[in-house]
Design an enzyme around this catalytic site. Structure first.
Site, PDB file in Angstrom:
ATOM      1  N   CYS A   1      -3.763   6.637  -3.820  1.00 41.07           N
ATOM      2  CA  CYS A   1      -3.603   6.358  -5.076  1.00 41.07           C
ATOM      3  C   CYS A   1      -2.468   5.296  -5.288  1.00 41.07           C
ATOM      4  CB  CYS A   1      -3.214   7.729  -5.975  1.00 41.07           C
ATOM      5  SG  CYS A   1      -3.136   7.130  -7.756  1.00 41.07           S
ATOM      6  N   LEU A   2      -2.470   4.315  -5.813  1.00 40.05           N
ATOM      7  CA  LEU A   2      -1.312   3.307  -6.033  1.00 40.05           C
ATOM      8  C   LEU A   2       0.016   4.035  -6.688  1.00 40.05           C
ATOM      9  CD1 LEU A   2      -3.385   0.212  -7.170  1.00 40.05           C
ATOM     10  CD2 LEU A   2      -2.361   0.787  -4.747  1.00 40.05           C
TER      11      LEU A   2
ATOM     12  N   GLY B   1      -9.287   0.438  -7.276  1.00 39.93           N
ATOM     13  CA  GLY B   1      -9.198   0.955  -8.601  1.00 39.93           C
ATOM     14  C   GLY B   1      -7.814   1.061  -9.487  1.00 39.93           C
TER      15      GLY B   1
ATOM     16  N   HIS C   1     -12.542   9.094  -9.266  1.00 44.23           N
ATOM     17  CA  HIS C   1     -11.132   9.057  -9.119  1.00 44.23           C
ATOM     18  C   HIS C   1     -10.325   8.362 -10.341  1.00 44.23           C
ATOM     19  CE1 HIS C   1      -7.316   8.467  -6.390  1.00 44.23           C
ATOM     20  NE2 HIS C   1      -7.005   7.249  -7.623  1.00 44.23           N
ATOM     21  N   GLU C   2     -10.693   7.202 -10.790  1.00 45.33           N
ATOM     22  CA  GLU C   2     -10.163   6.370 -11.633  1.00 45.33           C
ATOM     23  C   GLU C   2     -10.495   7.114 -13.191  1.00 45.33           C
ATOM     24  OE1 GLU C   2      -8.414   4.189 -11.045  1.00 45.33           O
ATOM     25  OE2 GLU C   2      -8.830   4.311  -8.943  1.00 45.33           O
TER      26      GLU C   2
ATOM     27  N   HIS D   1      -7.870   9.689 -13.943  1.00 37.34           N
ATOM     28  CA  HIS D   1      -6.662   9.164 -14.658  1.00 37.34           C
ATOM     29  C   HIS D   1      -6.796   9.406 -15.889  1.00 37.34           C
ATOM     30  CE1 HIS D   1      -4.025   7.963 -11.184  1.00 37.34           C
ATOM     31  NE2 HIS D   1      -5.173   7.264 -10.832  1.00 37.34           N
TER      32      HIS D   1
ATOM     33  N   GLN E   1      -1.928   3.962 -15.213  1.00 37.40           N
ATOM     34  CA  GLN E   1      -1.073   3.257 -14.100  1.00 37.40           C
ATOM     35  C   GLN E   1      -0.232   2.373 -14.476  1.00 37.40           C
ATOM     36  OE1 GLN E   1      -4.428   3.913 -11.463  1.00 37.40           O
ATOM     37  NE2 GLN E   1      -2.700   4.538 -10.065  1.00 37.40           N
TER      38      GLN E   1
END
Length: 194
Positions: free
Chosen positions: A106-107, A45, A148-149, A152, A50
């Site tokens: 998380c990235l 994701g 989760h996304e 953000h 991000q």
């Protein structure tokens, strides 16, 4: 085009995002770029903040969760086989069901993972890249990835859900990420550096 991933500590990760208008951006190109960026970083994701964009867009591709791991006794989650979507202007309408834990990462926060409890079901309204509107329900891992996304887009990160002790234990690692003292297999953009 592969964007650098914005690292923990950048203020854009804490700002609520803006809804976008139909012809404001080339949504198909943005979606392609976000998928390319996400796949290049081995993510499932990626949200617009991000990559440094303060807009309500995220992409998901849960294919890795649908494949059986040779070392794993669990069966693959076939409901995730074709779970590859772009969510534009999403709004979560309902979250319910039993909360369950899963170790998230998380990235934007490489090298840190932690158990996060989330409800098992989500109902979401969103638009696709052709501006078609959908209202859909998801459960299990698909619901978790969406939640989760979606966080953000609200300026929330998975580390916000961790217990106080765990937060204390990772405080130094988070500070290192902010300073750029972290190893990652993908290009990143760190606060204070351009």
């Amino acid at each position: 085009m592969i964007y650098p991933i914005v690292a923990y500590g950048d203020p854009i990760l804490r700002k609520p995002t803006q809804f976008i208008e139909k012809d404001q951006l080339d949504l198909k190109k943005l979606s392609e770029d976000m998928f390319e960026t996400m796949h290049g970083a081995n993510g499932v994701g990626l949200a617009a903040p991000q990559i440094g964009m303060n807009i309500r867009v995220f992409v998901v591709d849960a294919t890795p969760f649908s494949e059986k791991d040779d070392d794993d006794d669990d069966e693959p989650d076939l409901s995730l086989v074709d779970f590859k979507k772009t969510f534009i202007n999403p709004e979560i309408l309902e979250e319910d069901g039993k909360e369950w834990a899963f170790e998230e990462g998380c990235l934007s926060i490489p090298g840190i993972r932690g158990d996060v409890y989330r409800p098992e079901r989500v109902k979401i309204r969103y638009r696709d890249t052709d501006w078609n509107e959908y209202t859909e329900e998801y459960t299990g891992m698909a619901a978790r990835i969406i939640q989760h996304e979606y966080d953000h887009l609200l300026g929330k990160l998975f580390v916000d859900y961790l217990p106080t002790l765990k937060k204390q234990l990772i405080k130094g690692k988070l500070a290192d990420i902010t300073k750029g003292n972290v190893d990652s297999d993908y290009r990143m953009r760190f606060p204070g550096r351009r």
